[in-house]
Design an enzyme around this catalytic site. Structure first.
Site, PDB file in Angstrom:
ATOM      1  N   GLU A 126       0.868  -1.183   0.000  1.00 17.39           N
ATOM      2  CA  GLU A 126       0.000   0.000   0.000  1.00 17.39           C
ATOM      3  C   GLU A 126       0.903   1.232   0.000  1.00 17.39           C
ATOM      4  O   GLU A 126       2.107   1.121   0.243  1.00 17.39           O
ATOM      5  CB  GLU A 126      -0.924  -0.021   1.230  1.00 17.39           C
ATOM      6  CG  GLU A 126      -1.831  -1.239   1.198  1.00 17.39           C
ATOM      7  CD  GLU A 126      -2.924  -1.236   2.267  1.00 17.39           C
ATOM      8  OE1 GLU A 126      -2.992  -0.285   3.083  1.00 17.39           O
ATOM      9  OE2 GLU A 126      -3.703  -2.205   2.280  1.00 17.39           O
ATOM     10  N   PRO A 127       0.320   2.415  -0.252  1.00 20.95           N
ATOM     11  CA  PRO A 127       1.187   3.607  -0.316  1.00 20.95           C
ATOM     12  C   PRO A 127       2.028   3.779   0.957  1.00 20.95           C
ATOM     13  O   PRO A 127       3.184   4.203   0.872  1.00 20.95           O
ATOM     14  CB  PRO A 127       0.184   4.752  -0.481  1.00 20.95           C
ATOM     15  CG  PRO A 127      -0.995   4.134  -1.137  1.00 20.95           C
ATOM     16  CD  PRO A 127      -1.074   2.724  -0.608  1.00 20.95           C
ATOM     17  N   TRP A 155       1.701  -0.534  -6.327  1.00 24.62           N
ATOM     18  CA  TRP A 155       2.679  -1.420  -6.974  1.00 24.62           C
ATOM     19  C   TRP A 155       2.072  -2.741  -7.431  1.00 24.62           C
ATOM     20  O   TRP A 155       2.655  -3.800  -7.192  1.00 24.62           O
ATOM     21  CB  TRP A 155       3.846  -1.730  -6.033  1.00 24.62           C
ATOM     22  CG  TRP A 155       4.629  -0.560  -5.581  1.00 24.62           C
ATOM     23  CD1 TRP A 155       4.692  -0.073  -4.319  1.00 24.62           C
ATOM     24  CD2 TRP A 155       5.491   0.266  -6.377  1.00 24.62           C
ATOM     25  NE1 TRP A 155       5.525   1.014  -4.268  1.00 24.62           N
ATOM     26  CE2 TRP A 155       6.041   1.253  -5.526  1.00 24.62           C
ATOM     27  CE3 TRP A 155       5.853   0.274  -7.725  1.00 24.62           C
ATOM     28  CZ2 TRP A 155       6.915   2.223  -5.987  1.00 24.62           C
ATOM     29  CZ3 TRP A 155       6.725   1.249  -8.176  1.00 24.62           C
ATOM     30  CH2 TRP A 155       7.249   2.200  -7.305  1.00 24.62           C
ATOM     31  N   THR A 157       1.716  -5.274  -9.821  1.00 17.81           N
ATOM     32  CA  THR A 157       2.205  -5.845 -11.076  1.00 17.81           C
ATOM     33  C   THR A 157       1.050  -6.607 -11.716  1.00 17.81           C
ATOM     34  O   THR A 157       0.344  -7.342 -11.023  1.00 17.81           O
ATOM     35  CB  THR A 157       3.403  -6.788 -10.793  1.00 17.81           C
ATOM     36  OG1 THR A 157       4.385  -6.052 -10.085  1.00 17.81           O
ATOM     37  CG2 THR A 157       4.000  -7.344 -12.077  1.00 17.81           C
ATOM     38  N   ARG A 249      10.214 -15.453  -3.253  1.00 25.04           N
ATOM     39  CA  ARG A 249      11.641 -15.140  -3.074  1.00 25.04           C
ATOM     40  C   ARG A 249      12.522 -16.073  -3.896  1.00 25.04           C
ATOM     41  O   ARG A 249      13.514 -15.632  -4.491  1.00 25.04           O
ATOM     42  CB  ARG A 249      12.002 -15.188  -1.583  1.00 25.04           C
ATOM     43  CG  ARG A 249      11.488 -13.949  -0.898  1.00 25.04           C
ATOM     44  CD  ARG A 249      11.780 -13.832   0.575  1.00 25.04           C
ATOM     45  NE  ARG A 249      11.177 -12.566   1.014  1.00 25.04           N
ATOM     46  CZ  ARG A 249      10.797 -12.291   2.244  1.00 25.04           C
ATOM     47  NH1 ARG A 249      10.956 -13.177   3.205  1.00 25.04           N
ATOM     48  NH2 ARG A 249      10.254 -11.117   2.523  1.00 25.04           N
ATOM     49  N   HIS A 344      31.786  -3.284 -21.222  1.00 24.97           N
ATOM     50  CA  HIS A 344      31.390  -2.714 -22.516  1.00 24.97           C
ATOM     51  C   HIS A 344      31.907  -1.281 -22.709  1.00 24.97           C
ATOM     52  O   HIS A 344      31.653  -0.684 -23.762  1.00 24.97           O
ATOM     53  CB  HIS A 344      29.859  -2.700 -22.651  1.00 24.97           C
ATOM     54  CG  HIS A 344      29.271  -4.018 -23.067  1.00 24.97           C
ATOM     55  ND1 HIS A 344      29.226  -5.109 -22.230  1.00 24.97           N
ATOM     56  CD2 HIS A 344      28.704  -4.426 -24.223  1.00 24.97           C
ATOM     57  CE1 HIS A 344      28.651  -6.121 -22.853  1.00 24.97           C
ATOM     58  NE2 HIS A 344      28.328  -5.740 -24.069  1.00 24.97           N
ATOM     59  N   GLY A 345      32.555  -0.714 -21.696  1.00 24.20           N
ATOM     60  CA  GLY A 345      33.037   0.659 -21.821  1.00 24.20           C
ATOM     61  C   GLY A 345      31.884   1.596 -22.144  1.00 24.20           C
ATOM     62  O   GLY A 345      30.760   1.407 -21.640  1.00 24.20           O
ATOM     63  N   GLY A 346      32.144   2.590 -23.004  1.00 25.38           N
ATOM     64  CA  GLY A 346      31.111   3.576 -23.355  1.00 25.38           C
ATOM     65  C   GLY A 346      29.888   2.936 -23.982  1.00 25.38           C
ATOM     66  O   GLY A 346      28.756   3.386 -23.769  1.00 25.38           O
ATOM     67  N   GLU A 369       9.604  -8.472  -3.465  1.00 21.32           N
ATOM     68  CA  GLU A 369       9.480  -9.606  -2.522  1.00 21.32           C
ATOM     69  C   GLU A 369      10.341  -9.398  -1.279  1.00 21.32           C
ATOM     70  O   GLU A 369      10.875 -10.346  -0.713  1.00 21.32           O
ATOM     71  CB  GLU A 369       9.857 -10.963  -3.153  1.00 21.32           C
ATOM     72  CG  GLU A 369       9.245 -11.283  -4.489  1.00 21.32           C
ATOM     73  CD  GLU A 369       7.744 -11.457  -4.471  1.00 21.32           C
ATOM     74  OE1 GLU A 369       7.153 -11.452  -3.372  1.00 21.32           O
ATOM     75  OE2 GLU A 369       7.157 -11.554  -5.554  1.00 21.32           O
TER      76      GLU A 369
HETATM   77  C1  LIG Z   1       8.437  -2.663  -9.888  1.00 25.29           C
HETATM   78  C2  LIG Z   1       7.794  -3.110  -8.612  1.00 25.29           C
HETATM   79  C3  LIG Z   1       6.788  -4.064  -8.651  1.00 25.29           C
HETATM   80  C4  LIG Z   1       6.135  -4.443  -7.459  1.00 25.29           C
HETATM   81  N1  LIG Z   1       5.116  -5.358  -7.520  1.00 25.29           N
HETATM   82  C5  LIG Z   1       4.378  -5.602  -6.402  1.00 25.29           C
HETATM   83  C6  LIG Z   1       3.217  -6.440  -6.463  1.00 25.29           C
HETATM   84  O1  LIG Z   1       2.885  -7.012  -7.517  1.00 25.29           O
HETATM   85  N2  LIG Z   1       2.478  -6.583  -5.338  1.00 25.29           N
HETATM   86  C7  LIG Z   1       2.825  -5.997  -4.160  1.00 25.29           C
HETATM   87  O2  LIG Z   1       2.103  -6.175  -3.181  1.00 25.29           O
HETATM   88  N3  LIG Z   1       3.936  -5.218  -4.065  1.00 25.29           N
HETATM   89  C8  LIG Z   1       4.712  -5.012  -5.151  1.00 25.29           C
HETATM   90  N4  LIG Z   1       5.831  -4.203  -5.071  1.00 25.29           N
HETATM   91  C9  LIG Z   1       6.132  -3.531  -3.815  1.00 25.29           C
HETATM   92  C10 LIG Z   1       7.363  -4.074  -3.103  1.00 25.29           C
HETATM   93  O3  LIG Z   1       7.061  -5.309  -2.531  1.00 25.29           O
HETATM   94  C11 LIG Z   1       7.778  -3.007  -2.074  1.00 25.29           C
HETATM   95  O4  LIG Z   1       8.243  -1.881  -2.799  1.00 25.29           O
HETATM   96  C12 LIG Z   1       8.843  -3.509  -1.146  1.00 25.29           C
HETATM   97  O5  LIG Z   1       8.331  -4.481  -0.276  1.00 25.29           O
HETATM   98  C13 LIG Z   1       9.454  -2.366  -0.307  1.00 25.29           C
HETATM   99  O6  LIG Z   1       8.469  -1.612   0.300  1.00 25.29           O
HETATM  100  P1  LIG Z   1       8.461   0.001   0.191  1.00 25.29           P
HETATM  101  O7  LIG Z   1       8.653   0.330  -1.229  1.00 25.29           O
HETATM  102  O8  LIG Z   1       7.253   0.494   0.873  1.00 25.29           O
HETATM  103  O9  LIG Z   1       9.757   0.457   0.950  1.00 25.29           O
HETATM  104  P2  LIG Z   1       9.849   0.730   2.537  1.00 25.29           P
HETATM  105  O10 LIG Z   1       9.281  -0.407   3.280  1.00 25.29           O
HETATM  106  O11 LIG Z   1       9.318   2.071   2.816  1.00 25.29           O
HETATM  107  O12 LIG Z   1      11.432   0.746   2.729  1.00 25.29           O
HETATM  108  C14 LIG Z   1      12.239   1.897   2.412  1.00 25.29           C
HETATM  109  C15 LIG Z   1      13.681   1.569   2.775  1.00 25.29           C
HETATM  110  O13 LIG Z   1      13.795   1.318   4.175  1.00 25.29           O
HETATM  111  C16 LIG Z   1      14.365   0.048   4.410  1.00 25.29           C
HETATM  112  N5  LIG Z   1      13.764  -0.540   5.601  1.00 25.29           N
HETATM  113  C17 LIG Z   1      12.440  -0.698   5.866  1.00 25.29           C
HETATM  114  N6  LIG Z   1      12.262  -1.272   7.062  1.00 25.29           N
HETATM  115  C18 LIG Z   1      13.504  -1.498   7.565  1.00 25.29           C
HETATM  116  C19 LIG Z   1      14.010  -2.088   8.773  1.00 25.29           C
HETATM  117  N7  LIG Z   1      13.194  -2.593   9.704  1.00 25.29           N
HETATM  118  N8  LIG Z   1      15.350  -2.145   8.953  1.00 25.29           N
HETATM  119  C20 LIG Z   1      16.194  -1.661   8.011  1.00 25.29           C
HETATM  120  N9  LIG Z   1      15.783  -1.104   6.848  1.00 25.29           N
HETATM  121  C21 LIG Z   1      14.465  -1.032   6.631  1.00 25.29           C
HETATM  122  C22 LIG Z   1      14.060  -0.752   3.151  1.00 25.29           C
HETATM  123  O14 LIG Z   1      14.958  -1.844   3.000  1.00 25.29           O
HETATM  124  C23 LIG Z   1      14.221   0.317   2.095  1.00 25.29           C
HETATM  125  O15 LIG Z   1      15.572   0.462   1.806  1.00 25.29           O
HETATM  126  C24 LIG Z   1       6.537  -3.863  -6.226  1.00 25.29           C
HETATM  127  C25 LIG Z   1       7.562  -2.915  -6.206  1.00 25.29           C
HETATM  128  C26 LIG Z   1       8.200  -2.538  -7.370  1.00 25.29           C
HETATM  129  C27 LIG Z   1       9.284  -1.501  -7.327  1.00 25.29           C
END
Ligand SMILES: Cc1cc2nc3c(=O)[nH]c(=O)nc-3n(C[C@H](O)[C@H](O)[C@H](O)COP(=O)(O)OP(=O)(O)OC[C@H]3O[C@@H](n4cnc5c(N)ncnc54)[C@H](O)[C@@H]3O)c2cc1C
Length: 389
Positions: A126-127, A155, A157, A249, A344-346, A369
């Site tokens: 979720e957002p 997100w 997919t 995973r 591949h360089g440039g 994941e």
């Molecule tokens: C192209 C794409 C496709 C996707 N497809 C799907 C989909 O089909 N369905 C779905 O449900 N989701 C999907 N996702 C979402 C994806 O699973 C999440 O983006 C991912 O789990 C990370 O969550 P976030 O983006 O909210 O980052 P956040 O959870 O906000 O994390 C931000 C940063 O903080 C770090 N962080 C967070 N908590 C901790 C902690 N406790 N300790 C240390 N570091 C921490 C993270 O590692 C990251 O570096 C997709 C994402 C992308 C980019």
């Protein structure tokens, strides 16, 4: 490869490899740059039965283990990782229904889903909540024989083209929150911006992983029958979701392997063609060391991935092994793609060369994941349990 495949498994992996060479590799770069959905290739993947790979034969699937699925994901991603993206959430959905669904749910959904009509999405993020799954807010409220869902997913997919969306919701406020989560099999019109109360938002423009759409999805008083609650019992959603994520995973590890393998192949070919200072760059030891490191790391990642897949197929708990495979493969892929670009360089920085695309695809594996940081948390937790004093 230390792992022995059966004749059937070998046949499928070989068929996918041949398909990728013939149908995917010649067009992948162009389609990726145009951000074009691979309609024709997806139709061919349907004909090959790839959408029902892990579904038991009694429901019309191929009944293959995770390890075979993972090996085909390597081959597909070697061609274009977006194809594996079309398949991945679908396979997780069929796995969820096969593993946790009621008999009625299995009969109703699996025979259609194995054909790729409909295809499936998985709505967890979720957002405001990605890594921290327990912070999701999307809520499903029971109303007679129905549930009504409200909330916002991010997100997604395959968000637009899917006809089934496995949706993680809250059905009760509990402490800890995960005990009040439930998963629903949401049916929607494939390709429609709105079906019932399911509203598909804009396609998110991405760095790589193009062709396949990633969207927002809102639920506005979406009503669905209680018969669509996965497994028929509330409060199981988090556990179901996390079990599917373990499959995911292994899957992501396999996809990272495919991308890295291709980057290596592109690099070792280019290194023998490009001349500097009177000889092919492959004859400079600095380049040889890069190639040696790349191949060794790919092989190490392959063993970790196969080990996790085989353990999951045996029904063993694999949070540690799947976490290690995903963490290592994702980081390895980023490293190998970077080295391939540098070799591949440039020209590596030019869209004319495939490594440019691979380099943009690789960061997805560090995030999807569960990020690398989250994998380390899962691995450390598992180790501390195992070595508890
Ligand atoms: C192209 C794409 C496709 C996707 N497809 C799907 C989909 O089909 N369905 C779905 O449900 N989701 C999907 N996702 C979402 C994806 O699973 C999440 O983006 C991912 O789990 C990370 O969550 P976030 O983006 O909210 O980052 P956040 O959870 O906000 O994390 C931000 C940063 O903080 C770090 N962080 C967070 N908590 C901790 C902690 N406790 N300790 C240390 N570091 C921490 C993270 O590692 C990251 O570096 C997709 C994402 C992308 C980019």
């Amino acid at each position: 490869m230390a792992y022995d495949l059966t004749e059937d498994q070998k046949m499928i992996v070989d068929a996918v490899r041949e398909f990728v060479e013939r149908e995917v590799i010649p067009v992948a770069d162009g389609m990726e740059h145009a951000d074009e959905y691979p309609e024709k290739i997806v139709e061919q993947m349907k004909e090959m039965g790839l959408f029902g790979m892990m579904v038991p034969e009694e429901y019309g699937g191929l009944g293959m283990p995770l390890v075979t699925y993972a090996l085909t994901m390597i081959e597909l991603s070697r061609g274009w990782m977006s194809l594996a993206g079309v398949l991945n959430t679908h396979t997780m959905a069929t796995w969820l229904i096969k593993t946790f669904g009621t008999d009625e749910q299995k009969q109703r959904f699996l025979p259609q889903m194995v054909t790729g009509n409909p295809r499936a999405a998985l709505l967890m993020s979720e957002p405001q909540a990605g890594s921290d799954v327990q912070r999701i807010k999307t809520r499903a409220v029971r109303d007679g024989d129905d549930y009504v869902i409200n909330g916002q997913k991010m997100w997604a997919t395959n968000g637009l083209r899917s006809g089934v969306a496995m949706t993680l919701t809250k059905t009760a406020d509990t402490d800890p929150p995960y005990k009040g989560m439930s998963m629903f099999i949401v049916e929607k019109e494939p390709g429609a911006q709105k079906s019932g109360g399911v509203i598909v938002g804009k396609n998110i423009e991405k760095l790589g992983y193009k062709g396949v759409e990633t969207t927002e999805i809102a639920f506005d008083d979406h009503r669905l029958p209680a018969a669509n609650l996965l497994g028929g019992e509330e409060g199981q959603g988090f556990v179901q979701n996390m079990a599917a994520i373990e499959v995911g995973r292994v899957n992501v590890a396999a996809r990272a392997l495919g991308v890295a393998q291709r980057a290596f192949e592109e690099a070792i070919r280019y290194a023998q063609e490009r001349q500097t200072f009177g000889k092919p760059i492959a004859q400079h030891q600095a380049i040889q060391f890069k190639l040696a490191d790349m191949a060794t790391k790919i092989e190490a990642a392959r063993q970790l991935m196969l080990n996790a897949a085989v353990m999951k197929d045996r029904g063993q708990r694999t949070d540690l092994e799947a976490g290690m495979a995903k963490l290592y493969s994702a980081e390895m892929c980023m490293e190998v793609c970077t080295e391939a670009l540098r070799i591949h360089g440039g020209y590596g920085y030019s869209k004319e060369y495939t490594v440019e695309r691979l380099f943009r695809d690789a960061p997805f594996f560090l995030i999807g994941e569960g990020t690398s940081e989250i994998q380390k948390i899962v691995i450390a937790k598992s180790l501390l349990d195992k070595y508890k004093i």
